[in-house]
Design a protein around this motif. Sequence first.
Motif, mmCIF file in Angstrom:
data_model
loop_
_atom_site.group_PDB
_atom_site.id
_atom_site.type_symbol
_atom_site.label_atom_id
_atom_site.label_comp_id
_atom_site.label_asym_id
_atom_site.label_seq_id
_atom_site.Cartn_x
_atom_site.Cartn_y
_atom_site.Cartn_z
ATOM 1 N N ARG A 304 0.767 -1.204 -0.025
ATOM 2 C CA ARG A 304 -0.023 -0.111 0.046
ATOM 3 C C ARG A 304 0.819 1.113 0.009
ATOM 4 O O ARG A 304 0.469 2.224 -0.639
ATOM 5 C CB ARG A 304 -0.955 -0.225 1.346
ATOM 6 N N LEU A 305 2.157 1.072 0.660
ATOM 7 C CA LEU A 305 3.121 2.180 0.719
ATOM 8 C C LEU A 305 3.558 2.405 -0.798
ATOM 9 O O LEU A 305 3.732 3.602 -1.177
ATOM 10 C CB LEU A 305 4.042 2.286 1.751
ATOM 11 N N SER A 307 1.810 2.007 -3.313
ATOM 12 C CA SER A 307 0.806 2.756 -4.472
ATOM 13 C C SER A 307 0.754 4.241 -4.210
ATOM 14 O O SER A 307 0.674 4.733 -5.028
ATOM 15 C CB SER A 307 -0.524 1.952 -4.031
ATOM 16 N N TYR A 308 1.124 4.448 -2.743
ATOM 17 C CA TYR A 308 1.067 5.906 -2.554
ATOM 18 C C TYR A 308 2.225 6.689 -3.202
ATOM 19 O O TYR A 308 2.250 7.639 -3.814
ATOM 20 C CB TYR A 308 1.190 5.927 -0.892
ATOM 21 N N VAL A 309 3.073 5.995 -3.303
ATOM 22 C CA VAL A 309 4.488 6.487 -3.855
ATOM 23 C C VAL A 309 4.263 6.659 -5.280
ATOM 24 O O VAL A 309 4.668 7.584 -6.015
ATOM 25 C CB VAL A 309 5.803 5.621 -3.734
ATOM 26 N N HIS A 311 1.626 7.274 -7.099
ATOM 27 C CA HIS A 311 0.483 8.214 -6.993
ATOM 28 C C HIS A 311 1.314 9.497 -6.977
ATOM 29 O O HIS A 311 0.843 10.284 -7.610
ATOM 30 C CB HIS A 311 -0.748 8.135 -5.892
ATOM 31 N N MET A 312 2.236 9.629 -6.123
ATOM 32 C CA MET A 312 2.834 10.903 -5.852
ATOM 33 C C MET A 312 3.643 11.046 -7.110
ATOM 34 O O MET A 312 3.826 12.328 -7.506
ATOM 35 C CB MET A 312 3.975 10.723 -4.594
#
Length: 336
Positions: A304-305, A307-309, A311-312
């Motif tokens: 999940r981390l 995916s956050y990166v 999107h950033m």
Amino acid sequence: MELSWEIVLCVGIAVLVHVLVYLFVMAKKPRSIVGRHVVVTGGSKGIGLCLAVECAMKGANVTVIARDEKMLSGAVALMEVIRQRPDQKFQYRSLDIGGDYDQVAKVLGEIEDNFGPIYTLINCAGMAICGVFEEVSVQDVHKLMNVNFFGTYNCTRYVLPKMKKAGDGIIVITASQAAMFGIYGYGPYSATKYALRAMAETIAMESREHGVSVTLAMPCDTNTPGFEEEEKSKPRETKIISGGGGLIEPEVMAKAILKDALKGKFTSTVGAESWLITTLGGALLPWDGFFTNLLHAIVLGPLRLVSYVLHMYFNSVIRKCAREDKAKAASEVESK
């Protein structure tokens, strides 16, 4: 630093478990299509043509469907060259599968009269038109929906009740990695692929007890004529975002899709990037087996981390392109 090592360890263990599960638990015996009737839509070029060739190599009787008769004729000629059995049969039909359902059903019925019941339907017809959402014409959106969704719907609607009655059959629905998450410049295209994903999930749930298996193929960027055409309408942001994964050859993609379909797997992907995106975006997909789901339970937290990166990164690309466009526009105004 301690947290980073914990994430690395979790991901490493997850990858190891995934490999062991694949080798020792998920190794299903594939179905045979020798002498069976396989229909491939979009079978005149690209992944569809490669799938038709793979099916021919496995001894199937193959019907290819598309619009271009010259290319369809070439596809049949190619399969004749690699014929595996003296009684093996190949044919083609030129048909707009996204048009009137009754016409599609009529032609598919004629195909079955010639070659027998359709045992495997491989839906591979599709197209992509890219652009910022409001800049894609309404006519192009309808075209996308007709080719990508209704083409698959019409053919699947015809074969599904017959397969259920026979208690056997294979259906492949070719979506895209764009069915996993929306990407800049892919709005209407992604919508058609999301629709295919939902249809595949529904059909799989409704048909499993009737002996019909459904495989949702989600190819990444593939070196095909369709991809070359897609590149012409891609915004700059889309090319940057989607360009990092490289291109897969259609023969590689076709082999993977057919292998997964014959083994009855619901999802079919190629490459680590596609596996990552499918795992992140498909938590409710009907993943096969307890151990696969256990793997996802272990790995989804750390991922999940990731995916956050991602999107950033995507947002940074969009902001950078917007700044460059504004600077270019200002420069043009000053020069006048």
